[in-house]
Design a protein around this motif. Structure first.
Motif, PDB file in Angstrom:
ATOM      1  N   CYS A   1       0.888  -1.171   0.000  1.00 13.28           N
ATOM      2  CA  CYS A   1       0.000   0.000   0.000  1.00 13.28           C
ATOM      3  C   CYS A   1       0.922   1.217   0.000  1.00 13.28           C
TER       4      CYS A   1
ATOM      5  N   LYS B   1       2.504   4.622   0.037  1.00 15.61           N
ATOM      6  CA  LYS B   1       2.238   6.004   0.456  1.00 15.61           C
ATOM      7  C   LYS B   1       3.540   6.749   0.737  1.00 15.61           C
TER       8      LYS B   1
ATOM      9  N   THR C   1       6.022   5.778   2.581  1.00 18.05           N
ATOM     10  CA  THR C   1       6.372   5.602   3.985  1.00 18.05           C
ATOM     11  C   THR C   1       7.680   4.823   4.099  1.00 18.05           C
TER      12      THR C   1
ATOM     13  N   GLY D   1      -0.379   2.918   4.919  1.00 15.08           N
ATOM     14  CA  GLY D   1       0.718   2.728   3.991  1.00 15.08           C
ATOM     15  C   GLY D   1       1.697   1.669   4.436  1.00 15.08           C
TER      16      GLY D   1
ATOM     17  N   ASP E   1       5.307   0.361   2.327  1.00 12.43           N
ATOM     18  CA  ASP E   1       6.025   0.464   1.066  1.00 12.43           C
ATOM     19  C   ASP E   1       7.068  -0.621   0.851  1.00 12.43           C
TER      20      ASP E   1
END
Length: 277
Positions: A81, A83, A85, A106, A108
């Motif tokens: 997900c 974002k 991060t 998030g 990553d």
């Protein structure tokens, strides 16, 4: 350090593989282009982006196609997900069905040593990095744009692999996806100052000014980080391809096209059913 190799699959599909990762016979992997899927319109054809307006059934079919190419199954895909991060997820079991880790905050980067789990991350200019610890049968996928480079998500993932699996950087194989080149990555003083503060003692030649903009070589910043972490140059493959100035029939680009009317590419890696030899 070597270039990625192009491979084809049915229906005109095209993806890239790492020569070093190919040595690991029980690891499946690939960086997919936009070719070989079932999506239509601006998402034609191998789109993996659920946040746009593409048909969700078509996206699911695209995931199934790509998972099959690397030797896995749709139901075993675990995706990031993204974002920007520095959050890292550890996948400890198989069988949870097609799923995402870290939403909505998030996540990553993902790692696993579970055979059959297909880790998936995404790129459309940002770097996507695949890692393999052949000695301990573990793999990881890391999304790293300029914010990821700045917050050291790759270094943190490698450190976490050491904590989880006993990974030693000297034994890691790393492959970097097609990603934005320094000619296309132009930015303002704020981004340059953030990155230069971190990397100035190591790689000042990777920053240059042209007019009112800075150009920064994110690929070489990543490469230098890998070397500082202890990876061996012969275990690193980095694509020279750039989605932004490359073939637009093969790649989408966030910088070239904007954030809406485009798809995203996936990179996938998995430990196959038998442990790495």
């Amino acid at each position: 350090m070597s270039e990625l190799l192009a491979r084809e699959f049915e229906n005109g599909g095209k993806y890239y593989v790492s020569p070093q990762l190919l040595i690991c016979s029980n690891v499946g992997h690939g960086f997919f282009t936009r070719l070989g899927g079932v999506s239509k319109g601006v998402y034609e054809s191998l789109n993996f982006r659920f946040t746009g307006t593409d048909d969700r059934d078509a996206i699911a079919k695209n995931f199934a196609i790509a998972a099959s190419v690397v030797g896995g199954q749709y139901d075993d895909v675990v995706r990031t997900c993204q974002k920007h991060t520095d959050v890292i997820g550890v996948v400890r079991e198989r069988g949870g069905g097609f799923r995402q880790v870290g939403a909505p905050e998030g996540c990553d980067a993902l790692m696993t040593n579970v055979p059959g789990v297909v880790l998936a991350g995404f790129y459309a200019d940002c770097q996507l990095i695949l890692l393999c610890d052949r000695a301990h049968g573990a793999v990881a996928v890391v999304h790293s744009g300029w914010r990821g480079v700045a917050n050291g998500i790759l270094d943190k993932t490698i450190t976490r692999m050491g904590e989880e699996y006993g990974t030693q950087p000297k034994n890691l194989i790393a492959a970097v996806s097609p990603s934005i080149c320094r000619r296309c990555f132009e930015t303002d003083d704020d981004v340059k100052e953030i990155l230069f503060e971190i990397y100035q003692d190591h790689v000042p030649d990777y920053f240059y000014r042209e007019g009112n903009k800075w150009h920064i070589d994110l690929k070489m910043l990543t490469y230098s980080s890998m070397l500082r972490m202890g990876l061996q140059p012969y275990n690193i493959d980095i694509s020279t391809l750039c989605p932004c100035c490359g073939d637009e029939h093969e790649f989408w680009s966030h910088r070239r096209q904007g954030g809406e009317a485009r798809g995203v590419h996936a990179g996938m890696i998995m430990v196959k059913e038998h442990h790495i030899q």
